[in-house]
Scaffold this motif. Structure first.
Motif, mmCIF file in Angstrom:
data_model
loop_
_atom_site.group_PDB
_atom_site.id
_atom_site.type_symbol
_atom_site.label_atom_id
_atom_site.label_comp_id
_atom_site.label_asym_id
_atom_site.label_seq_id
_atom_site.Cartn_x
_atom_site.Cartn_y
_atom_site.Cartn_z
ATOM 1 N N VAL A 252 0.821 -1.268 0.070
ATOM 2 C CA VAL A 252 -0.105 0.044 -0.042
ATOM 3 C C VAL A 252 0.806 1.281 0.119
ATOM 4 O O VAL A 252 1.510 1.308 0.736
ATOM 5 C CB VAL A 252 -0.713 -0.078 1.201
ATOM 6 N N GLN A 284 -14.363 3.476 2.651
ATOM 7 C CA GLN A 284 -13.392 4.245 2.488
ATOM 8 C C GLN A 284 -12.383 4.619 3.300
ATOM 9 O O GLN A 284 -11.397 5.341 3.231
ATOM 10 C CB GLN A 284 -14.301 5.394 1.740
ATOM 11 N N LYS A 287 -9.627 2.327 3.667
ATOM 12 C CA LYS A 287 -8.723 2.576 2.980
ATOM 13 C C LYS A 287 -7.677 3.580 3.035
ATOM 14 O O LYS A 287 -6.390 3.391 2.723
ATOM 15 C CB LYS A 287 -9.146 2.493 1.742
ATOM 16 N N ASP A 290 -5.237 2.946 6.029
ATOM 17 C CA ASP A 290 -4.216 2.266 5.554
ATOM 18 C C ASP A 290 -3.295 2.747 5.101
ATOM 19 O O ASP A 290 -2.020 2.249 4.978
ATOM 20 C CB ASP A 290 -4.646 1.072 4.816
#
Length: 292
Positions: A252, A284, A287, A290
């Motif tokens: 990521v 969302q 995400k 992260d």
């Protein structure tokens, strides 16, 4: 110049070499003690020692030392004195469980190995060298040509080990796992034979003190060698397949925290206005977090 007795390994004295009559055909020299021991067994050695090799002298001493003594006749009628051979006492109640050394000696005896008394200390040392679940499938007496040490070459179901019990203490041990041996060769001469082990690295060469020992050793272990090679190859192939099947995780990409917080604030406003549902907002939000 030889400084040690070729048979017992003890340093030679000036008396041993004074007359120069203790020399063997292969260049080895005997001390007077070993010479006397050999000539007491074979009187012909006194006049013809120079035509005998060390291997022949060792055979004479070995065979002479294990011959049974003849009963001694006496002048007294009906009296005959003989050497008594002690036998283990057996009872009908208990049977003593054999120890590890007894197991090892039994395995060696089942192989009909031609070992001399000179490697008794190496045989005893196998108790400390071999694991409890290892079984001897081949054994021979000889020399490791890499370091010229003399001892025993032993193969179990998993590996080959050369063991030398040094005269002044200590043990030299060289190990060759079966799966690392790529091939083997054997040859024989008049009195001895040679065995060669080829690995991914240097080869290992052994001179065995019996003309049939190398072939016997080779025949006994070749099936285990090839079995270990196949198992190692299969394990490598399985490992390679598992590596290919592993899912590749894309790392990521991290972002600046201030940018993340701005986006979280905008997400909150979108949820308040009804554009995003609670589930969409939560997905969302995760995400974005992260990426911190």
């Amino acid at each position: 110049m030889n400084t040690d007795c070729a048979l017992c390994g003890l340093p030679l004295t000036s008396m041993d070499t004074l007359l120069g009559e203790n020399k063997l055909s292969d260049g080895g020299v005997l001390c007077n003690k070993c010479l006397n021991k050999a000539t007491n067994i074979d009187k012909d050695l006194v006049s013809d020692l120079a035509s005998y090799s060390l291997l022949q002298i060792r055979d004479i001493v070995l065979h002479g030392s294990i011959e049974e003594e003849e009963p001694v006749e006496t002048d007294i009628p009906n009296l005959r004195v003989a050497t008594e051979v002690s036998q283990p006492i057996q009872t009908g109640y208990t049977t003593e469980t054999p120890n590890r050394l007894d197991e090892i000696k039994g395995q060696i005896a089942s192989l009909n190995a031609n070992l001399s008394i000179f490697v008794n200390s190496e045989v005893k040392e196998l108790v400390n060298v071999l694991e409890k679940d290892e079984k001897i499938i081949a054994i021979a007496e000889g020399k490791y040509l890499y370091n010229n040490l003399e001892g025993i070459l032993v193969s179990t179901q998993n590996r080959i080990v050369f063991v030398d019990k040094k005269f002044f203490g200590g043990v030299s041990e060289n190990e060759f796992p079966h799966y690392k041996i790529t091939s083997m060769q054997h040859s024989n001469g008049m009195l001895s034979s040679e065995l060669k082990l080829f690995t991914d690295g240097p080869k290992a060469e052994f001179k065995l003190y019996n003309r049939n020992a190398a072939k016997t050793f080779y025949d006994a272990i070749q099936a285990n060698i090839y079995s270990s090679q196949n198992q190692e190859r299969v394990e490598k192939e399985i490992s390679q397949v598992k590596d290919i099947e592993k899912p590749q995780q894309t790392p990521v990409k991290k972002e600046d925290p201030s940018v993340i917080f701005d986006k979280l604030e905008k997400l909150g406003k979108l949820r308040e206005s009804g554009i995003l549902t609670d589930e969409e907002f939560t997905e969302q939000k995760k995400k974005l977090l992260d990426k911190l």
